[in-house]
Design a protein around this motif. Structure first.
Motif, PDB file in Angstrom:
ATOM      1  N   TYR A   7      42.059  32.435  26.594  1.00  0.00           N
ATOM      2  CA  TYR A   7      40.999  33.381  26.478  1.00  0.00           C
ATOM      3  C   TYR A   7      39.599  32.978  27.436  1.00  0.00           C
ATOM      4  N   GLY A  53      44.836  37.537  30.448  1.00  0.00           N
ATOM      5  CA  GLY A  53      44.229  37.422  29.235  1.00  0.00           C
ATOM      6  C   GLY A  53      42.841  36.833  28.856  1.00  0.00           C
ATOM      7  N   LEU A  55      39.117  36.301  28.766  1.00  0.00           N
ATOM      8  CA  LEU A  55      37.781  36.998  28.840  1.00  0.00           C
ATOM      9  C   LEU A  55      36.647  36.934  29.484  1.00  0.00           C
ATOM     10  N   HIS A  56      36.522  35.386  29.408  1.00  0.00           N
ATOM     11  CA  HIS A  56      35.280  34.842  29.470  1.00  0.00           C
ATOM     12  C   HIS A  56      35.329  33.817  30.510  1.00  0.00           C
ATOM     13  N   ASP A  81      36.390  41.835  35.500  1.00  0.00           N
ATOM     14  CA  ASP A  81      36.131  42.310  34.224  1.00  0.00           C
ATOM     15  C   ASP A  81      36.104  40.829  33.316  1.00  0.00           C
ATOM     16  N   LEU A  82      35.519  39.876  34.011  1.00  0.00           N
ATOM     17  CA  LEU A  82      35.632  38.717  33.032  1.00  0.00           C
ATOM     18  C   LEU A  82      33.971  38.668  32.687  1.00  0.00           C
ATOM     19  N   TYR A  83      33.820  38.318  31.321  1.00  0.00           N
ATOM     20  CA  TYR A  83      32.425  37.890  30.898  1.00  0.00           C
ATOM     21  C   TYR A  83      31.901  36.711  31.394  1.00  0.00           C
ATOM     22  N   LEU A  85      29.355  33.364  32.276  1.00  0.00           N
ATOM     23  CA  LEU A  85      28.126  32.550  31.705  1.00  0.00           C
ATOM     24  C   LEU A  85      27.986  31.337  32.803  1.00  0.00           C
TER      25      LEU A  85
ATOM     26  N   ARG B 241      34.778  45.106  23.239  1.00  0.00           N
ATOM     27  CA  ARG B 241      35.903  45.929  23.970  1.00  0.00           C
ATOM     28  C   ARG B 241      37.464  46.028  22.948  1.00  0.00           C
ATOM     29  N   GLN B 245      45.712  43.589  25.628  1.00  0.00           N
ATOM     30  CA  GLN B 245      47.102  42.663  25.150  1.00  0.00           C
ATOM     31  C   GLN B 245      47.491  43.308  23.561  1.00  0.00           C
ATOM     32  N   VAL B 252      32.928  39.579  23.098  1.00  0.00           N
ATOM     33  CA  VAL B 252      32.552  38.460  23.863  1.00  0.00           C
ATOM     34  C   VAL B 252      31.297  38.169  23.943  1.00  0.00           C
ATOM     35  N   PRO B 254      28.173  34.766  24.991  1.00  0.00           N
ATOM     36  CA  PRO B 254      27.849  33.870  25.945  1.00  0.00           C
ATOM     37  C   PRO B 254      28.802  32.550  25.636  1.00  0.00           C
ATOM     38  N   VAL B 257      34.336  33.763  22.018  1.00  0.00           N
ATOM     39  CA  VAL B 257      35.182  34.984  21.910  1.00  0.00           C
ATOM     40  C   VAL B 257      35.633  35.472  20.601  1.00  0.00           C
TER      41      VAL B 257
END
Lengths: 355, 318
Positions: A7, A53, A55-56, A81-83, A85, B241, B245, B252, B254, B257
């Protein structure tokens, strides 16, 4: 073995950093590791990570601001499309360098400070940077981004946790990470000079409890350091389970320290697809799941929670990464940790000098 | 803690100090009520939920009655049940509370049904009944000593309603007026009983703890009411979101997740800073008419999301 879905990507963009903190988790030979990936290569890593997969992404280092193409890299992560930091010391980006990163899609910032007092913070950082950090923190909030403050705790600043919390409130931080030193990298070299006393930790824990009662924000993370807890930490949420690290030269690791373990073969994102580096590299699979576990972990009910603890700590304390993490009170070699608690004070060795 | 408990005077001072420091006259919701800052919706939510507390009072007083072997005690204590239930239908404190409910614009039958009592309020009030059930006569009477402080709060409340909430008809305030003299009378009697019967330091400590526990319960009731009136909003820096998958709702932030299942996406979609938590729970219930009550789950989920930093709560607005 079917690899789990990651993730979180920890992208170590460079090991260069203007700060010289004696507990830095970067390798002692950081100077030998160049910035092997240009912005385009990072963009490919981000796209492949998102397809896996992820996301961050934590954009970290070293100091990511040491790269001139940081805005380009932020934009690439955002496009994938990654968050995002940004994990930074605040310098050399500076308050004025922040807006272009926000324009590029930056979502959030984790800023390190070394102490709540300028003089002490600068002493640990090995350079005068505290005032600039405070300015940077205010710029983060002024631009509407959430601010996470990270303060590494050790013997020399544990007595000022109340002041640190006050500063976090004043800076309108969303979260405050009071991170007790993990003894990897430079911190291992300085262990005797950094280890706190049990009393210092208890006092700090009390201050944190009171602060939490005062309100929900900032969220305060404070966990007892491994050396003073009875059970090991669920390191990285398990080896090769949720997060992957890509180092400045492209190595794909389960944590930032794993590259120092001998005999493990990890792959490089410059040579192979990220999916293969994650799922198939022999080193990645060395400690995945439970098959590798020794006694007493193998039959321990805690294994589903702590995954046997930290492999790197097991190696550096016992010489064998497959042993039970000595931080665990049930570990056959727990006495190594108990003995370390009473280590004598020693001089700090600043990052940058030959150890 | 036992400091001062050696003397009766010190014991009484300790009990009064608890009221000064921990009674719900200091709760932010009551402070706002008395400052005229509550919305009509907040007043209504409070009246509806506080009715559940009122219904528990005669039940716990009946339990206290059954704990005493003294006819004098029972003859006196039973007055409290008469006060609440009246001598015949249409009288008593419960009836007056229902008249207050009508005066603030609630449906009498709906309030009486207890169908929309918040889980946190139910927990707090049930905890009080359970406390009395599982503790002895002395501690049970000590827990009732919050009445020592109730007379004053009623005087403040009547003035606040007359000044700030003129839309509530005057006859709706009769419950408050009745308590301005009942509460001090009951409390004086209860205090005398506790002072006379708790003659060892351990007994006095038990009384102090019982009164503290009761203050916590009243405080918890208002916490639950206050929270449900706030307007939850997904924080601007969160990315909500639907995962490619798994199809599940993912948040999400900082530093984390969150993989969420069930109706979390439906709830978060309604956390827009305009609807109250109560309205969100109602909307979810309406969207799932076949299912069991979802209010508890919605409020627990919102608490968890707040703890994890995914939502914040805006104050209620008119």
């Amino acid at each position: 073995m079917k690899a789990p879905r990651p993730y979180n990507l920890i992208a170590e963009l460079t090991y260069r950093c203007p700060l010289r903190c004696p507990y830095c988790s970067n390798p002692l030979d950081w100077k030998a590791v160049g910035d092997g990936l240009d912005a385009e290569a990072w963009a490919r890593v981000f796209r492949e990570a998102a397809a896996l997969g992820v996301l961050h992404v934590g954009l970290t280092g070293g100091e990511p601001g040491a790269r001139r193409d940081l805005a380009e890299i932020v934009r690439a992560a955002s496009t994938a499309d990654l968050y995002t930091l940004l994990v930074t010391a605040g310098t050399p980006i500076g308050a004025e360098g922040l807006a272009p990163l926000v324009d590029a899609g930056l979502r959030s910032v984790q800023l390190s400070i070394q102490d709540a007092v300028a003089e002490e913070s600068d002493r640990i950082a090995g350079t005068a940077c505290f005032e600039g950090k405070i300015e940077f923190a205010r710029a983060v909030r002024a631009l509407g981004l959430p601010l996470v403050l990270n303060v590494v705790l050790h013997r020399h600043n544990l007595g000022r946790v109340a002041e640190i919390i006050r500063l976090a409130r004043e800076l309108d931080a969303e979260r405050l990470e009071l991170a007790n030193t993990q003894y990897h990298g430079w911190a291992r070299l300085n262990r005797a000079a950094l280890l706190p006393t049990a009393q210092q930790l208890e006092d700090a824990a009390q201050v944190v409890r009171e602060a939490r009662r005062a309100g929900p924000r900032p969220e305060i993370q404070f966990v007892l350091p491994d050396y003073f807890a009875d059970r090991p930490k669920p390191c990285m949420g398990g080896w090769g389970q949720r997060a992957l690290v890509v180092t400045p030269d492209g190595s794909v690791l389960p944590c930032h320290e794993a590259g120092r373990l001998p005999g493990l073969e990890f792959w490089n994102a410059m040579d192979r697809p990220l999916a293969a580096c994650w799922a198939e590299a022999p080193g990645m699979n060395a400690f995945r799941g439970e098959d590798w576990m020794p006694h007493p972990c193998r039959t321990c009910p805690e294994r589903a929670r702590d995954f046997g603890g930290c492999r790197c700590q097991a190696y550096f304390l016992t010489g064998d990464a497959a042993r039970t993490d000595p931080a665990c009170a049930l570990a056959p070699q727990h006495d190594l940790v108990v003995a370390a608690r009473s280590e004598a004070e020693a001089e700090l060795v600043y990052r940058g000098r030959a150890p | 803690m036992s400091e001062g408990l050696e003397t009766t005077r010190g014991f009484e001072a300790a009990l009064r100090r608890i009221g000064e420091e921990r009674y719900h006259h200091r709760h932010p919701f009551n402070l706002r009520m008395h400052a005229g800052e509550l919305t009509r919706q907040e007043i209504r939510t409070w009246v509806r939920n506080r009715y559940y507390y009122q219904t528990r009072i005669p039940i716990k007083d009946g339990m206290i009655l059954a704990k005493s072997a003294s006819a004098d005690f029972r003859r006196d204590w039973i007055e409290r049940i008469h006060d609440h239930d009246g001598q015949k239908p249409g009288e008593g404190g419960l009836e007056l509370w229902l008249q207050l409910a009508v005066a603030v614009g609630l449906d009498r039958a709906e309030v009486e049904s207890l169908a929309h009592v918040l889980p946190g309020v139910r927990r707090a009030c049930d905890a009080y009944v359970e406390f009395v059930e599982s503790h002895d006569l002395l501690e049970s009477v000590a827990a009732s000593l919050t009445e020592l402080f109730a007379g004053d709060i009623m005087v403040v409340r009547i003035a606040a309603f007359e000044k700030h909430y003129p839309w509530v008809a005057a006859e709706g305030l009769r419950y408050f007026r009745s308590r301005t003299h009942q509460a001090p009378r009951d409390a004086d009697w209860g205090l005398r009983f506790v002072l006379e019967n708790a003659d060892t330091i351990p007994d006095r400590q038990r009384c102090v703890a019982a009164l503290e526990r009761k203050c916590e319960i009243l405080w918890g009731l208002l916490d639950a009411v206050e929270r449900v009136c706030t307007r939850p909003e997904v924080v601007t820096h969160a990315s909500v979101r639907s995962d490619e998958q798994t199809g599940k709702t993912t948040v999400v932030l900082p530093e984390r997740v969150l993989n969420l299942g069930g109706s979390s996406g439906e709830i978060l979609a309604r956390c827009d800073g305009r609807k109250s938590a109560e309205e969100i729970a109602e909307a979810l219930q309406a969207a799932h008419p076949e299912g069991r009550s979802v209010a508890d789950d919605v409020h627990e989920f919102l608490d968890e999301m707040e703890r994890l930093g995914a939502i914040r709560r805006l104050p209620a607005v008119e």
